[in-house]
Design a protein around this motif. Structure first.
Motif, mmCIF file in Angstrom:
data_model
loop_
_atom_site.group_PDB
_atom_site.id
_atom_site.type_symbol
_atom_site.label_atom_id
_atom_site.label_comp_id
_atom_site.label_asym_id
_atom_site.label_seq_id
_atom_site.Cartn_x
_atom_site.Cartn_y
_atom_site.Cartn_z
ATOM 1 N N UNK A 166 0.816 -1.198 -0.087
ATOM 2 C CA UNK A 166 -0.137 -0.182 -0.115
ATOM 3 C C UNK A 166 0.803 1.240 0.000
ATOM 4 N N UNK A 167 2.144 1.145 -0.337
ATOM 5 C CA UNK A 167 3.066 2.191 -0.337
ATOM 6 C C UNK A 167 2.486 3.293 -1.473
ATOM 7 N N UNK A 168 2.190 4.536 -1.021
ATOM 8 C CA UNK A 168 1.588 5.428 -1.880
ATOM 9 C C UNK A 168 2.621 6.517 -2.659
ATOM 10 N N UNK A 169 3.699 6.115 -2.587
ATOM 11 C CA UNK A 169 4.795 7.030 -3.581
ATOM 12 C C UNK A 169 5.345 6.322 -4.857
ATOM 13 N N UNK A 170 5.886 6.866 -5.640
ATOM 14 C CA UNK A 170 6.567 6.407 -6.734
ATOM 15 C C UNK A 170 8.072 6.376 -6.343
ATOM 16 N N UNK A 171 8.661 6.963 -5.432
ATOM 17 C CA UNK A 171 10.221 7.143 -5.140
ATOM 18 C C UNK A 171 10.146 6.598 -3.746
ATOM 19 N N UNK A 172 11.132 5.624 -3.555
ATOM 20 C CA UNK A 172 11.350 4.812 -2.484
ATOM 21 C C UNK A 172 12.834 4.785 -2.172
ATOM 22 N N UNK A 173 13.289 5.096 -0.872
ATOM 23 C CA UNK A 173 14.800 4.930 -0.536
ATOM 24 C C UNK A 173 14.896 3.871 0.580
ATOM 25 N N UNK A 174 15.678 2.963 0.257
ATOM 26 C CA UNK A 174 16.018 1.772 1.187
ATOM 27 C C UNK A 174 17.599 1.858 1.790
ATOM 28 N N UNK A 175 17.687 1.740 2.829
ATOM 29 C CA UNK A 175 19.133 1.570 3.510
ATOM 30 C C UNK A 175 19.300 0.110 3.911
ATOM 31 N N UNK A 176 20.258 -0.669 3.542
ATOM 32 C CA UNK A 176 20.645 -1.851 3.948
ATOM 33 C C UNK A 176 21.905 -1.805 4.689
ATOM 34 N N UNK A 177 21.696 -2.176 6.027
ATOM 35 C CA UNK A 177 22.943 -2.194 7.099
ATOM 36 C C UNK A 177 23.429 -3.382 7.303
ATOM 37 N N UNK A 178 24.968 -3.566 7.071
ATOM 38 C CA UNK A 178 25.412 -4.847 7.182
ATOM 39 C C UNK A 178 25.011 -5.731 6.068
ATOM 40 N N UNK A 179 25.053 -5.163 4.717
ATOM 41 C CA UNK A 179 24.711 -5.704 3.755
ATOM 42 C C UNK A 179 25.399 -7.040 3.061
ATOM 43 N N UNK A 180 26.912 -6.922 3.573
ATOM 44 C CA UNK A 180 27.822 -8.141 3.219
ATOM 45 C C UNK A 180 27.953 -8.275 1.591
ATOM 46 N N UNK A 181 27.674 -9.600 1.021
ATOM 47 C CA UNK A 181 27.937 -9.571 -0.379
ATOM 48 C C UNK A 181 26.789 -9.247 -0.924
ATOM 49 N N UNK A 182 25.696 -9.070 -0.393
ATOM 50 C CA UNK A 182 24.564 -8.146 -1.023
ATOM 51 C C UNK A 182 23.710 -8.817 -2.028
ATOM 52 N N UNK A 183 23.577 -9.975 -2.240
ATOM 53 C CA UNK A 183 22.915 -10.836 -3.212
ATOM 54 C C UNK A 183 21.404 -10.141 -2.791
ATOM 55 N N UNK A 184 20.893 -10.249 -1.865
ATOM 56 C CA UNK A 184 19.627 -9.928 -1.505
ATOM 57 C C UNK A 184 19.476 -8.495 -1.701
ATOM 58 N N UNK A 185 20.235 -7.799 -1.497
ATOM 59 C CA UNK A 185 20.185 -6.226 -1.908
ATOM 60 C C UNK A 185 19.848 -6.007 -3.246
ATOM 61 N N UNK A 186 20.589 -6.702 -4.062
ATOM 62 C CA UNK A 186 20.281 -6.935 -5.589
ATOM 63 C C UNK A 186 18.854 -7.304 -5.970
#
Length: 379
Positions: A166-186
């Motif tokens: 139900x996010x009502x915007x088109x622009x979204x900013x996400x911070x990933x802490x301790x991302x490591x190798x970051x496959x999930x971030x991708x």
């Protein structure tokens, strides 16, 4: 009493068990034929209010399993055969009604490792990170030995999707802490851009410079122009402080989770997804002092109680900060002991209904908890 169709189990496609007659652990059970590691079994999906559990049943044991787990415990059992549908209706006083109707011949439907389930991410999707991770082959098929990992990734995306649908915007900013190798971030980036069609800016933070450099090179390789990785320590470095919509913290070690949560609440971030890891702080500092002393006597029990206590305190503190909090199972315990997720959404004003209870508990058992200390410094 038995279900006579089970005597020829090879004709069974599906069994649906529903409408509990009394208090039962599961609200509904669905049983299907499945091929697991080249062995044919019946696979039961058992649904509670919030979770789904799986159990594989040897074909020859199906009748005994139903007798032990379903008969007279549920009002209705529907058996789908290759040429007919049979419905059993059970009453509390022990009466049984059997109804059968012929259907067009469907043949035997056989699941293969659950792959017929519709996931948010599916085989054939253009997700290069899944290929580099070794979950997809080069032709985008799930590697057999990585199917559990594929389901785990989908489970996280499903949880994320359910919360921000139900996010009502088109622009979204996400911070990933301790991302490591970051496959999930991708994968999160792919989901938000390709599936949700949002304008995305994601920043991944990690302590290791070589890991950050590697991740930035992959982001360029994939053409993910709004995905950046930064070397930073959440406990002391200056981080992104403009409008932030989502904070993710997966397996940030020990108190790093507390600093990530503190950063999120300090910036009124609407959505938080945290899977804590290595909760050493409480385990190192807690002392005997009350009714729970028996749980602190044995090392391994003390460690587990301390981890649960840590996440309970975190969840209660987030509630005080105005968040609605779910503590949920992220993956099956068989796959990872670090399986709890704190999912939080900002919904109301701050209050202090839990703070005093936590303070009393900390005083009685003399343990330290970093998120509590950080929030107290702000008051």
């Amino acid at each position: 009493m038995t279900i006579k169709e089970c005597s020829n189990y090879k004709q069974i496609n599906k069994i649906t068990i529903s409408k509990p007659l009394g208090e039962t652990q599961y609200l509904r059970i669905t049983i299907r034929r499945a091929l697991i590691k080249n062995s044919e079994v019946f696979q039961a999906e058992k649904f509670t209010q919030t979770q789904v559990f799986h159990e594989n049943i040897p074909c020859t044991d199906l009748s005994y399993w139903l007798e032990a787990n379903a008969l007279f415990k549920y009002r209705q059992i529907c058996v789908v055969l290759t040429d007919s549908d049979v419905t059993y209706l059970f009453s509390k006083d022990g009466r049984v009604k059997r109804m059968q109707r012929s259907t067009a011949n469907k043949g035997v439907e056989l699941l293969s490792n659950n792959r017929r389930k519709n996931y948010i991410l599916n085989e054939g999707d253009d997700i290069p990170a899944l290929i580099d991770l070794g979950i997809f082959t080069k032709d985008r098929k799930v590697v057999n030995s990585m199917f559990d990992k594929f389901k785990q990734i989908n489970r996280f995306v499903e949880i994320l999707d359910d919360e921000i649908k139900n996010f009502d915007g088109k622009d979204i900013t996400l911070l990933d802490f301790g991302c490591g190798k970051s496959y999930l971030t991708f994968i999160i980036y792919h989901y938000l851009v390709s599936v949700k069609k949002l304008n995305v800016h994601i920043i991944g933070y990690d302590l290791k410079a070589d890991v950050v450099e590697h991740c930035n090179s992959l982001a360029r390789k994939y053409g993910y122009s709004n995905l950046d990785f930064v070397v930073a320590d959440v406990s002391k470095d200056k981080l992104y402080d403009k409008k932030i919509d989502v904070v993710v913290s997966l397996h940030a070690c020990d108190t790093a989770t507390d600093y990530a949560l503190h950063y999120a609440v300090s910036h009124n971030v609407p959505y938080i997804f945290s899977v804590p890891c290595c909760q050493h702080e409480v385990n190192k500092t807690i002392k005997r002092g009350g009714e729970l002393d028996a749980l602190l006597k044995y090392g391994i029990i003390k460690e587990r109680v301390s981890a649960l206590l840590t996440d309970t305190v975190r969840a209660m503190l987030l509630e005080d900060e105005g968040y609605s909090v779910d503590v949920m199972e992220f993956v099956d315990l068989a796959h990872s002991p670090k399986n709890l997720m704190l999912r939080a959404r900002k919904t109301k004003a701050k209050n202090n209904k839990n703070c005093e209870k936590i303070a009393d508990l900390m005083q009685k058992y003399q343990f330290k908890q970093t998120l509590f200390a950080l929030l107290q410094e702000r008051k």
